[in-house]
Design a protein around this motif. Structure first.
Motif, PDB file in Angstrom:
ATOM      1  N   LEU A   1      96.111 101.448   0.405  1.00  0.00           N
ATOM      2  CA  LEU A   1      95.430 100.284   0.699  1.00  0.00           C
ATOM      3  C   LEU A   1      96.262  99.607   1.393  1.00  0.00           C
ATOM      4  O   LEU A   1      96.035  99.049   2.487  1.00  0.00           O
ATOM      5  CB  LEU A   1      94.681  99.535  -0.076  1.00  0.00           C
ATOM      6  N   ILE A   2      97.617  99.128   0.752  1.00  0.00           N
ATOM      7  CA  ILE A   2      98.264  98.455   1.552  1.00  0.00           C
ATOM      8  C   ILE A   2      98.849  98.979   3.076  1.00  0.00           C
ATOM      9  O   ILE A   2      98.580  98.346   3.995  1.00  0.00           O
ATOM     10  CB  ILE A   2      99.643  97.753   0.875  1.00  0.00           C
ATOM     11  N   ARG A   3      99.136 100.344   2.979  1.00  0.00           N
ATOM     12  CA  ARG A   3      99.310 100.839   4.222  1.00  0.00           C
ATOM     13  C   ARG A   3      98.436 100.850   5.146  1.00  0.00           C
ATOM     14  O   ARG A   3      98.492 100.438   6.208  1.00  0.00           O
ATOM     15  CB  ARG A   3      99.756 102.317   3.842  1.00  0.00           C
ATOM     16  N   GLN A   4      97.012 101.384   4.567  1.00  0.00           N
ATOM     17  CA  GLN A   4      96.033 101.692   5.771  1.00  0.00           C
ATOM     18  C   GLN A   4      95.514 100.082   6.039  1.00  0.00           C
ATOM     19  O   GLN A   4      95.389  99.815   7.360  1.00  0.00           O
ATOM     20  CB  GLN A   4      94.916 101.963   4.822  1.00  0.00           C
ATOM     21  N   ILE A   5      95.469  98.917   5.156  1.00  0.00           N
ATOM     22  CA  ILE A   5      95.172  97.531   5.834  1.00  0.00           C
ATOM     23  C   ILE A   5      96.118  97.065   6.733  1.00  0.00           C
ATOM     24  O   ILE A   5      95.846  96.421   7.678  1.00  0.00           O
ATOM     25  CB  ILE A   5      94.807  96.838   4.660  1.00  0.00           C
ATOM     26  N   SER A   6      97.491  97.166   6.293  1.00  0.00           N
ATOM     27  CA  SER A   6      98.432  96.704   7.141  1.00  0.00           C
ATOM     28  C   SER A   6      98.393  97.380   8.421  1.00  0.00           C
ATOM     29  O   SER A   6      98.580  96.707   9.514  1.00  0.00           O
ATOM     30  CB  SER A   6      99.899  96.696   6.568  1.00  0.00           C
ATOM     31  N   GLN A   7      98.340  98.463   8.543  1.00  0.00           N
ATOM     32  CA  GLN A   7      98.386  99.408   9.824  1.00  0.00           C
ATOM     33  C   GLN A   7      97.499  98.823  10.641  1.00  0.00           C
ATOM     34  O   GLN A   7      97.307  98.615  11.758  1.00  0.00           O
ATOM     35  CB  GLN A   7      98.180 100.824   9.401  1.00  0.00           C
ATOM     36  N   HIS A   8      96.070  98.764   9.998  1.00  0.00           N
ATOM     37  CA  HIS A   8      94.762  97.807  10.685  1.00  0.00           C
ATOM     38  C   HIS A   8      95.101  96.620  11.269  1.00  0.00           C
ATOM     39  O   HIS A   8      94.865  96.431  12.288  1.00  0.00           O
ATOM     40  CB  HIS A   8      93.644  98.068   9.914  1.00  0.00           C
TER      41      HIS A   8
ATOM     42  N   SER B   1      86.020 101.050  -0.941  1.00  0.00           N
ATOM     43  CA  SER B   1      85.709 100.649  -2.470  1.00  0.00           C
ATOM     44  C   SER B   1      86.443  99.531  -2.771  1.00  0.00           C
ATOM     45  O   SER B   1      86.384  98.649  -3.845  1.00  0.00           O
ATOM     46  CB  SER B   1      86.187 101.803  -3.317  1.00  0.00           C
ATOM     47  N   TYR B   2      87.507  99.009  -1.827  1.00  0.00           N
ATOM     48  CA  TYR B   2      88.351  97.623  -2.188  1.00  0.00           C
ATOM     49  C   TYR B   2      87.400  96.478  -1.809  1.00  0.00           C
ATOM     50  O   TYR B   2      87.367  96.310  -0.196  1.00  0.00           O
ATOM     51  CB  TYR B   2      89.661  97.888  -1.646  1.00  0.00           C
ATOM     52  N   GLY B   3      86.981  95.767  -2.449  1.00  0.00           N
ATOM     53  CA  GLY B   3      86.209  94.728  -2.010  1.00  0.00           C
ATOM     54  C   GLY B   3      86.691  93.615  -0.900  1.00  0.00           C
ATOM     55  O   GLY B   3      85.963  93.603   0.109  1.00  0.00           O
ATOM     56  N   PRO B   4      87.821  93.224  -0.932  1.00  0.00           N
ATOM     57  CA  PRO B   4      88.381  92.359   0.143  1.00  0.00           C
ATOM     58  C   PRO B   4      88.360  93.074   1.497  1.00  0.00           C
ATOM     59  O   PRO B   4      88.113  92.247   2.611  1.00  0.00           O
ATOM     60  CB  PRO B   4      89.595  91.756  -0.515  1.00  0.00           C
ATOM     61  N   TYR B   5      88.767  94.356   1.543  1.00  0.00           N
ATOM     62  CA  TYR B   5      88.859  94.981   2.804  1.00  0.00           C
ATOM     63  C   TYR B   5      87.397  95.386   3.173  1.00  0.00           C
ATOM     64  O   TYR B   5      87.307  95.063   4.392  1.00  0.00           O
ATOM     65  CB  TYR B   5      89.671  96.444   2.359  1.00  0.00           C
ATOM     66  N   ALA B   6      86.508  95.705   2.361  1.00  0.00           N
ATOM     67  CA  ALA B   6      85.508  95.973   2.624  1.00  0.00           C
ATOM     68  C   ALA B   6      84.411  94.818   3.344  1.00  0.00           C
ATOM     69  O   ALA B   6      83.929  94.836   4.497  1.00  0.00           O
ATOM     70  CB  ALA B   6      84.429  96.492   1.790  1.00  0.00           C
ATOM     71  N   ARG B   7      84.817  93.611   2.886  1.00  0.00           N
ATOM     72  CA  ARG B   7      84.213  92.432   3.331  1.00  0.00           C
ATOM     73  C   ARG B   7      84.924  91.913   4.653  1.00  0.00           C
ATOM     74  O   ARG B   7      84.207  91.380   5.336  1.00  0.00           O
ATOM     75  CB  ARG B   7      84.459  91.150   2.313  1.00  0.00           C
ATOM     76  N   ALA B   8      86.305  92.228   4.602  1.00  0.00           N
ATOM     77  CA  ALA B   8      86.799  91.715   6.024  1.00  0.00           C
ATOM     78  C   ALA B   8      86.209  92.540   6.808  1.00  0.00           C
ATOM     79  O   ALA B   8      85.853  92.290   8.220  1.00  0.00           O
ATOM     80  CB  ALA B   8      88.295  91.837   6.080  1.00  0.00           C
ATOM     81  N   MET B   9      86.087  93.930   6.682  1.00  0.00           N
ATOM     82  CA  MET B   9      85.408  94.892   7.714  1.00  0.00           C
ATOM     83  C   MET B   9      84.061  94.628   8.291  1.00  0.00           C
ATOM     84  O   MET B   9      83.647  94.819   9.350  1.00  0.00           O
ATOM     85  CB  MET B   9      85.316  96.324   7.350  1.00  0.00           C
TER      86      MET B   9
ATOM     87  N   TYR C   1      95.392  90.625   7.295  1.00  0.00           N
ATOM     88  CA  TYR C   1      96.712  90.495   6.442  1.00  0.00           C
ATOM     89  C   TYR C   1      96.355  89.631   5.131  1.00  0.00           C
ATOM     90  O   TYR C   1      96.918  89.736   4.129  1.00  0.00           O
ATOM     91  CB  TYR C   1      97.754  89.589   7.317  1.00  0.00           C
ATOM     92  N   SER C   2      95.445  88.758   5.190  1.00  0.00           N
ATOM     93  CA  SER C   2      94.820  88.109   3.985  1.00  0.00           C
ATOM     94  C   SER C   2      94.491  89.177   2.984  1.00  0.00           C
ATOM     95  O   SER C   2      94.568  89.045   1.879  1.00  0.00           O
ATOM     96  CB  SER C   2      93.900  87.102   4.277  1.00  0.00           C
ATOM     97  N   ALA C   3      93.711  89.979   3.635  1.00  0.00           N
ATOM     98  CA  ALA C   3      93.161  91.066   2.441  1.00  0.00           C
ATOM     99  C   ALA C   3      94.203  91.976   1.950  1.00  0.00           C
ATOM    100  O   ALA C   3      94.238  92.077   0.675  1.00  0.00           O
ATOM    101  CB  ALA C   3      92.230  92.166   3.445  1.00  0.00           C
ATOM    102  N   ALA C   4      95.174  92.231   2.738  1.00  0.00           N
ATOM    103  CA  ALA C   4      96.438  92.864   2.198  1.00  0.00           C
ATOM    104  C   ALA C   4      97.094  92.209   1.337  1.00  0.00           C
ATOM    105  O   ALA C   4      97.664  92.695   0.161  1.00  0.00           O
ATOM    106  CB  ALA C   4      97.331  93.464   3.343  1.00  0.00           C
ATOM    107  N   GLU C   5      97.189  90.741   1.401  1.00  0.00           N
ATOM    108  CA  GLU C   5      98.048  90.006   0.667  1.00  0.00           C
ATOM    109  C   GLU C   5      97.269  89.814  -0.952  1.00  0.00           C
ATOM    110  O   GLU C   5      98.101  89.691  -1.806  1.00  0.00           O
ATOM    111  CB  GLU C   5      98.008  88.418   1.113  1.00  0.00           C
ATOM    112  N   THR C   6      95.920  90.214  -1.014  1.00  0.00           N
ATOM    113  CA  THR C   6      95.414  90.128  -2.273  1.00  0.00           C
ATOM    114  C   THR C   6      95.889  91.462  -3.168  1.00  0.00           C
ATOM    115  O   THR C   6      95.733  91.426  -4.349  1.00  0.00           O
ATOM    116  CB  THR C   6      94.049  90.481  -2.306  1.00  0.00           C
ATOM    117  N   LEU C   7      96.567  92.354  -2.439  1.00  0.00           N
ATOM    118  CA  LEU C   7      97.312  93.353  -3.182  1.00  0.00           C
ATOM    119  C   LEU C   7      98.809  93.128  -3.510  1.00  0.00           C
ATOM    120  O   LEU C   7      99.489  94.030  -3.853  1.00  0.00           O
ATOM    121  CB  LEU C   7      97.187  94.600  -2.299  1.00  0.00           C
ATOM    122  N   GLY C   8      99.089  91.840  -3.471  1.00  0.00           N
ATOM    123  CA  GLY C   8     100.611  91.543  -3.820  1.00  0.00           C
ATOM    124  C   GLY C   8     101.724  91.764  -2.805  1.00  0.00           C
ATOM    125  O   GLY C   8     102.766  92.138  -3.288  1.00  0.00           O
ATOM    126  N   VAL C   9     101.310  91.635  -1.683  1.00  0.00           N
ATOM    127  CA  VAL C   9     102.563  91.815  -0.600  1.00  0.00           C
ATOM    128  C   VAL C   9     102.191  90.637   0.220  1.00  0.00           C
ATOM    129  O   VAL C   9     101.143  90.065   0.673  1.00  0.00           O
ATOM    130  CB  VAL C   9     102.197  93.016   0.091  1.00  0.00           C
TER     131      VAL C   9
END
Lengths: 315, 270
Positions: free
Chosen positions: A33-40, A142-150, A82-90
């Protein structure tokens, strides 16, 4: 114990219950997820560059305003992601470091140059169009913060796609030279747009696992085929020609058959050999480096303020 | 009518050129939130310019043929007038040459770095805030309406740029050095903000008393500079000319870039 935790995760995935930041999740799921969301997220901010290129040269004040608003949206998308990715601890700074060092990727499409005004149309129409195809299924990731950002992002992307198509439409129905400009942009952006869906399913290393985790719902090839079907029809409305001599309607499959994608080009652009890889990365790095003293000043000032306030309270 | 047209262009050109300058930052800001903030402000200025140009074009189109032929020197503009085209917002933005632009010199100065961008924004925003406040009382309802809409935005602009002047002035040693230099180099362009041109004096009631804005601006600048631990420059020789069409070398390049499409592909819909 570990199994019980992961059992819970698997069960949620199986029942389409979203995974939330505090839920336990396998390390690889988090990393993917971190890879995909940050790439995005990186794609959004690098994507501001080829369009930012034309803001100061937009042909009318209305177009300038719409383009600025669109690029501003992209910055906003970068922020949500970036905020969604930050919820994953980065942290965002860590992710930006990865972008600047070349460790993290962004969508290769932005390594192509925007050469004429028609490219603003083609980027909106084709690039944002392809992005929407990719992103709509992510609203159910499946990851809530990502889905909601999308969900938020997709709403704005469809406005972007429409404004791109409208630019193309005005050009395609305009004077000879405008039509030529539109066709030239289509010629240059068509194949890179098809490449945006990634390698064939058979060559995609991440697809299978991502589909199991329900981060990804539809495969690269299926999405690409859907994009071709929709976009070829739009090209007809424009009266332009898709630059693919093998493009043909297949009544049996109910889809368009299309020519072979130049994968050598695709992998070279991914590896850094595209026409603008260096410029794009340099531009991002330059903005970050030139901004360093500004960020430091803001931080120093905030600390001074805080200290003064505390001193006041103490007294 | 010519004076009214030119008066509106002084205002419109300020916002267009500043908006254009700020939009050069798009995608290159020091941090994502500020990139977005600058784009937002650029959009506000552009929106204001569009409302004003639309009004200015209506006034221009309503003038008699002789007056219209004397307003703007550019060949492209003149040809349109001769061929009987109705001028619109884009003609005013894209077909006039620099000597027919009436913006103050301050707004055409280059971005240089974040400190120059912030200083230029603040010196202008503080002026713009009081200018728009006064314009809300214009006898021309349409201009009063545009002013009142823009004032809401300008209030935010002034807050944004004031906060940044304070952060940079009272931030690090480097930020202070940079903002001091930026203010020193931009200060000579502030005198012009309060000088009335012939056009300004002709449109009494419709326009504002520029000299009366000066003490308000000075007070605001002093207040923010004080918080920013900056000194107000004194005894500086002032540059002028923008409002009457004698610009710095910068404007020609701003226009060359901005007007490129309309010049290379004239008379097309976009």
């Amino acid at each position: 114990m570990v199994d019980a935790i992961h059992g819970d995760f698997e069960q949620k995935i199986a029942n389409d219950i979203t995974i939330e930041p505090r839920d336990t999740m396998p390390d690889d799921y988090r990393k993917t997820l971190i890879r995909q969301i940050s790439q995005h997220a990186h794609s959004e901010i690098v994507g501001m560059l080829p369009e930012g290129n034309w803001v100061t040269r937009a042909p009318s004040l209305r177009r300038k305003a719409v383009l600025l608003a669109k690029i501003q949206d992209e910055g906003g998308h970068g922020l949500y992601l970036y905020s969604a990715a930050e919820t994953l601890g980065v942290t965002r700074d860590e992710l930006l470091d990865q972008l600047h060092s070349g460790k993290a990727k962004y969508s290769s499409i932005f390594n192509y140059p925007s050469l004429t005004w028609a490219d603003m149309g083609a980027i909106g129409w084709l690039v944002d169009g392809a992005a929407i195809m990719n992103q709509v299924p992510l609203c159910r990731a499946s990851y809530g913060p990502y889905a909601r950002a999308m969900v938020r992002i997709c709403k704005e992307e469809s406005f972007h796609q429409r404004q791109g198509f409208e630019i193309m439409h005005v050009l395609a129905k305009g004077t000879e030279v405008q039509k030529k400009m539109a066709q030239d942009a289509l010629n240059r952006w068509w194949w890179p747009a098809l490449m945006m869906f990634g390698p064939h399913d058979s060559d995609s290393t991440n697809t299978e696992q991502s589909m199991k985790w329900r981060i990804k719902r539809i495969s690269n090839d299926d999405l690409r085929r859907k994009f071709v079907d929709v976009t070829v029809e739009q090209t007809k409305v424009l009266g332009l020609t898709v630059p693919d001599k093998d493009l043909m309607w297949n009544a049996e499959t109910g889809h368009y058959d299309f020519g072979a994608i130049n994968w050598a080009e695709f992998w070279n652009v991914v590896k850094g050999n595209g026409p603008c890889n260096k410029q794009r990365l340099e531009a991002r790095k330059a903005a970050w480096q030139k901004g360093e003293w500004v960020r430091e000043a803001a931080m120093a000032h905030a600390e001074k303020r805080k200290a003064r306030k505390e001193a006041l309270v103490a007294a | 009518m010519k004076n009214k047209l030119f008066y509106i262009l002084e205002w419109a050109d300020n916002t267009l050129i500043l908006g254009q300058r700020l939009s050069e930052w798009c995608g290159h800001g020091p941090v994502l939130e500020q990139d977005i903030a600058l784009t937002n402000i650029a959009l506000d200025h552009l929106g204001c310019a569009r409302n004003l140009y639309t009004y200015a074009a209506e006034i221009f189109n309503g003038m008699d043929a002789v007056d219209r032929s004397e307003c703007f020197a550019s060949v492209a503009f003149q040809r349109n007038v001769k061929e009987g085209h109705q001028a619109d917002e884009d003609d005013l933005a894209f077909l006039r040459d620099a000597w027919d632009f009436r913006n103050v010199l301050l707004v055409e100065q280059p971005n240089t770095d974040w400190a120059y961008t912030v200083a230029r924004a603040f010196l202008f925003d503080a002026f713009n805030y009081y200018y728009l406040t006064a314009m809300c009382n214009s006898v021309d309802e349409r201009l009063a309406g545009i002013a009142s809409k823009s004032l809401k935005e300008a209030t935010y602009h002034l807050r944004w740029s004031s906060e940044w002047v304070i952060r940079l002035g009272d931030g690090t040693e480097e930020s202070k050095t940079r903002i001091v230099e930026a203010i020193a180099n931009l200060w000579p362009f502030t005198g012009e903000l309060f000088t009335a041109t012939e056009v300004d004096t002709f449109v009494e009631g419709l326009g504002v008393d520029f000299a009366a804005l000066k003490p308000l601006w000075e007070q605001k600048v002093a207040e923010i500079f004080d918080e920013a631990t900056l000194e107000v420059p004194t005894g500086v020789w002032m540059q002028s000319g923008g409002k009457t069409g004698t610009h710095s070398e910068n404007l020609g390049f701003v226009l060359a870039e901005m007007q490129f499409m309309q010049r290379a592909y004239p008379n097309m819909e976009w």
